[in-house]
Design an enzyme around this catalytic site. Structure first.
Site, PDB file in Angstrom:
ATOM      1  N   HIS A   1      40.300 138.875  80.170  1.00 48.02           N
ATOM      2  CA  HIS A   1      41.410 138.652  81.093  1.00 48.02           C
ATOM      3  C   HIS A   1      42.271 139.921  81.161  1.00 48.02           C
ATOM      4  O   HIS A   1      41.900 140.967  80.628  1.00 48.02           O
ATOM      5  CB  HIS A   1      42.251 137.455  80.632  1.00 48.02           C
ATOM      6  CG  HIS A   1      41.614 136.132  80.911  1.00 48.02           C
ATOM      7  ND1 HIS A   1      42.153 135.199  81.774  1.00 48.02           N
ATOM      8  CD2 HIS A   1      40.468 135.574  80.445  1.00 48.02           C
ATOM      9  CE1 HIS A   1      41.377 134.134  81.825  1.00 48.02           C
ATOM     10  NE2 HIS A   1      40.353 134.339  81.020  1.00 48.02           N
TER      11      HIS A   1
ATOM     12  N   HIS B   1      39.921 135.055  86.546  1.00 44.08           N
ATOM     13  CA  HIS B   1      41.029 135.228  87.484  1.00 44.08           C
ATOM     14  C   HIS B   1      40.726 136.487  88.288  1.00 44.08           C
ATOM     15  O   HIS B   1      40.646 137.587  87.731  1.00 44.08           O
ATOM     16  CB  HIS B   1      42.361 135.361  86.741  1.00 44.08           C
ATOM     17  CG  HIS B   1      42.738 134.110  85.999  1.00 44.08           C
ATOM     18  ND1 HIS B   1      43.407 134.125  84.795  1.00 44.08           N
ATOM     19  CD2 HIS B   1      42.529 132.804  86.289  1.00 44.08           C
ATOM     20  CE1 HIS B   1      43.607 132.891  84.378  1.00 44.08           C
ATOM     21  NE2 HIS B   1      43.070 132.072  85.274  1.00 44.08           N
TER      22      HIS B   1
ATOM     23  N   GLU C   1      42.916 139.710  76.256  1.00 47.41           N
ATOM     24  CA  GLU C   1      43.815 140.236  77.282  1.00 47.41           C
ATOM     25  C   GLU C   1      43.784 141.755  77.149  1.00 47.41           C
ATOM     26  O   GLU C   1      44.249 142.321  76.165  1.00 47.41           O
ATOM     27  CB  GLU C   1      45.228 139.699  77.078  1.00 47.41           C
ATOM     28  CG  GLU C   1      45.336 138.176  77.131  1.00 47.41           C
ATOM     29  CD  GLU C   1      45.266 137.632  78.549  1.00 47.41           C
ATOM     30  OE1 GLU C   1      45.363 138.440  79.503  1.00 47.41           O
ATOM     31  OE2 GLU C   1      45.122 136.401  78.712  1.00 47.41           O
TER      32      GLU C   1
ATOM     33  N   GLU D   1      42.540 139.870  87.905  1.00 43.66           N
ATOM     34  CA  GLU D   1      42.493 140.548  86.607  1.00 43.66           C
ATOM     35  C   GLU D   1      41.185 141.337  86.561  1.00 43.66           C
ATOM     36  O   GLU D   1      40.182 140.891  86.003  1.00 43.66           O
ATOM     37  CB  GLU D   1      42.630 139.525  85.482  1.00 43.66           C
ATOM     38  CG  GLU D   1      43.986 138.812  85.540  1.00 43.66           C
ATOM     39  CD  GLU D   1      44.092 137.610  84.614  1.00 43.66           C
ATOM     40  OE1 GLU D   1      43.216 137.445  83.741  1.00 43.66           O
ATOM     41  OE2 GLU D   1      45.044 136.823  84.771  1.00 43.66           O
TER      42      GLU D   1
END
Length: 661
Positions: free
Chosen positions: A425, A287, A518, A290
């Site tokens: 991410h 993404h 994350e 990110e």
């Protein structure tokens, strides 16, 4: 040997400058050069090493009589014998890096690897192939260093491999029969008393299956390296590869050759045995908004290179015992969109998708559904395999909605036998692990573990447990869920379902175990926060890489030939998910400590089962196999070779027929 491979995206525009990391500290790779081989009648005229054209006054001439026997007829021909070879071409000057991709090589650099065996004949004739040959006597089997021709050119024992004159893109290929680390090439021209033919420059390509090829790249430009070759027929010229390459096949592609001559060469390949290094990858920027993962991988590159040069024992071991692949920006178009808006103004979603509006983390083939349907029908694993599921037909159609970035990453996965991966991410502080897709159709969230749930939970805990931010007891939840209550790890499907995720695809289509990290509450942190974010993640990034050595590893070999068996299946009793061996028969199977019954099987061989114990000591635990061919397979091979069936095999086949009757 440095085990760090920088995998930068080449399927999209170049990425922009990061969040304060120096833009020139880790340069991106330029697109590959597209130089084609010239016609076989001349070299490139603009080359500084171009030999002068052959003229009548360059050599003394002498008419000689040649006796040639063809179909029992004696033919007398006249040829011009060249007696002054030193006047044909000048010595090639040192080659510097140029915009055309010419390689700047230290010619006296020690290659470090022994010869593969073209000169000593350890490499057999059937291991050598070529795009074309002028005659049988100039076939690929004659492309061996220091091979000497007979007195009469045109016989079966000529002095080099020579491509046909009309072959515009000639190549000579060597099959090492198993993966090996290529480090250098030595070349000569054609040995002949009648002609002067030699290659003046060439490129090198590598492959593991003789279908998909990649080239040797110039370090400074990232373009395909063009190696300087010969300036006379006999003087051997050594070229050391900018980076050693592990592959089964190597190709030499002549680019230029002596004007008026032919594309002819003799060669020796320098190569070292492969010790069996596991392949690990980090992927960031799926993404584009990110951005922290992208910056962390750029910093990780710098850290590994710097500490290796300093001799740090931990980093040295990582880079010498593991092959590390880093892809900092899988979605550079999305990153450019987010970068233009800036850290605080980009919002939550802008730049998430690629230029086509595709979310790459939902774009991989859904292999979960066919797997679970086969399980429900009782077809796993006897009819349908529990691993390496093929791409669905709909996914391979020309009009399928598959992003070019996704296709490129899939090809990368299929080309390299990755064992371990992490997908970086942002927007939360948690580590999630497969499966990412819920088993119940349309369920928004549901605990959906894999057969290797213990391994995935361990891998996730390793990263979360060594990440400073996740371990901060005073930190508050990022948004609305407090993942610290669960050790900062979660099953992906139990968080929110993600059909077509890269994690699930890696597990079901390849050998690779992959998790999602994350990294921070802020998707696009400000550059002033990078130093702290690096400290938060540095230890976790290193420790996670080291987990590739947990479990078992070994080689599956043919008991008679000792050659590795590719695509052999490694099955662990009680775990309904198998892995396969790579091209040289080697494999890595991640497992938590315990006692396991492991079975190795391959088509045409009897299966073998043995006990393998995984301890808490640093691994991996060796678990090797030798497989014996089945009588039917031995018979097939003998008949294909035109050999007689040996008595012991004939008697065994007769007994088997009697048992069936």
């Amino acid at each position: 040997m440095w085990g760090l491979l920088l995998a930068l995206a080449t399927f999209a525009p170049a990425v922009g400058q990061g969040l304060g990391a120096p833009s020139n500290s880790v340069p991106g790779l330029a697109p590959p050069a597209t130089t084609k081989a010239p016609n076989s009648t001349s070299a490139l005229p603009s080359s500084p090493a171009q030999p002068p054209a052959r003229k009548n006054n360059d050599t003394s001439q002498q008419h000689v009589r040649i006796r040639i026997i063809k179909k029992k007829r004696v033919i007398i021909k006249k040829r011009k014998k060249l007696t002054s070879p030193s006047l044909l071409v000048t010595a090639r000057p040192p080659v510097n890096t140029s915009s055309a991709g010419t390689l700047d090589l230290p010619q006296k650099k020690e290659p470090g690897c022994p010869p593969l065996g073209l000169e000593s004949l350890r490499v057999s004739d059937n291991q050598l192939e070529a795009s074309s040959s002028q005659s049988l006597g100039l076939g690929p089997h004659r492309g061996r260093l220091n091979i000497q021709s007979g007195l009469e050119d045109g016989d079966l024992y000529d002095g080099a491999w020579c491509a046909e004159e009309q072959d515009a893109e000639p190549w000579l290929q060597v099959d090492a029969r198993h993966p090996i680390r290529f480090s250098g090439i030595i070349t000569q021209g054609r040995n002949s008393i009648w002609r002067y033919d030699w290659v003046t420059s060439y490129k090198v390509q590598f492959s593991n299956d003789s279908r998909t090829w990649w080239g040797s790249r110039n370090r400074s430009s990232g373009m395909d390296a063009v190696f300087p070759a010969n300036s006379d027929p006999e003087t051997p010229v050594l070229n050391v590869l900018p980076e050693p390459q592990v592959a089964r096949f190597i190709r030499l592609l002549p680019q230029t050759w002596l004007q008026g001559g032919a594309s002819c060469l003799r060669a020796e390949i320098l190569a070292c045995p492969v010790s069996g290094e596991p392949e690990v990858r980090y992927v960031a920027g799926m993404h584009g908004n990110e951005a922290l993962g992208r910056e962390l991988l750029l910093l990780l590159m710098q850290f590994l290179c710097r500490e290796f040069l300093r001799g740090d024992p931990r980093v040295t071991r990582l880079l010498t015992e593991t092959r590390i692949h880093l892809l900092p920006s899988m979605n550079p178009d999305g990153y450019e969109t987010a970068f233009r808006r800036g850290s605080e103004l980009v919002g939550w979603a802008e730049g998430r998708w690629n230029q086509q509006g595709i979310d790459l983390n939902h774009n991989f083939a859904d292999l979960n559904t066919p797997l679970w349907e086969a399980e429900d029908d009782g077809l796993i694993p006897d009819t349908v395999p529990n691993h390496h599921l093929p791409l669905p037909t709909y996914y391979t159609l020309p009009n399928a909605t598959v992003a070019p970035e996704t296709r490129a990453v899939i090809e990368w996965m299929e080309r390299i036998p990755f064992v371990l991966s992490a997908n970086l991410h942002g927007g939360e502080l948690v580590v999630s692990y497969p499966f990412d897709m819920t088993r119940t159709p349309w369920a928004a969230r549901e605990l959906t573990p894999t057969p290797d749930d213990a391994v995935f939970r361990w891998l996730s805990t390793v990263y979360a447990g060594t990440n400073w931010a996740m371990q901060d007891p005073d930190r508050r939840p990022c948004h609305n869920q407090d993942f610290s209550l669960y050790g900062n790890i979660i099953n992906g499907a139990d968080w929110h379902t993600v059909p077509g995720s890269m994690n699930d695809f890696s597990y079901l289509h390849t050998n690779c175990f992959e998790i999602t990290v994350e990294l921070s509450c802020d998707k696009f942190p400000h550059e002033t926060e990078l130093p702290q974010e690096w400290e938060n993640n540095k230890e976790a990034l290193l420790t996670y890489l080291e987990q590739v050595r947990m479990g078992i590893a070994g080689v599956v070999r043919d008991k008679d030939t000792e050659l590795g068996i590719a695509d052999a299946v490694i099955a662990v009793d009680g775990l309904n998910h198998d892995v396969t061996t790579a091209w040289g028969g080697d494999y890595w199977r991640l497992l938590t400590p315990g006692d396991y019954m492991v079975t190795a099987s391959a088509e045409g061989y009897h299966s073998v089962t043995r006990s393998c114990r995984v301890t808490f000591e640093e691994g991996p635990v060796p678990c090797n196999f030798h497989l014996t061919k089945t009588p039917k397979q031995r018979l097939r091979e003998l008949l294909a070779a035109g050999a007689k069936v040996p008595p012991d095999l004939r008697r065994r086949l007769e007994r088997l027929r009697g048992q069936k009757d």
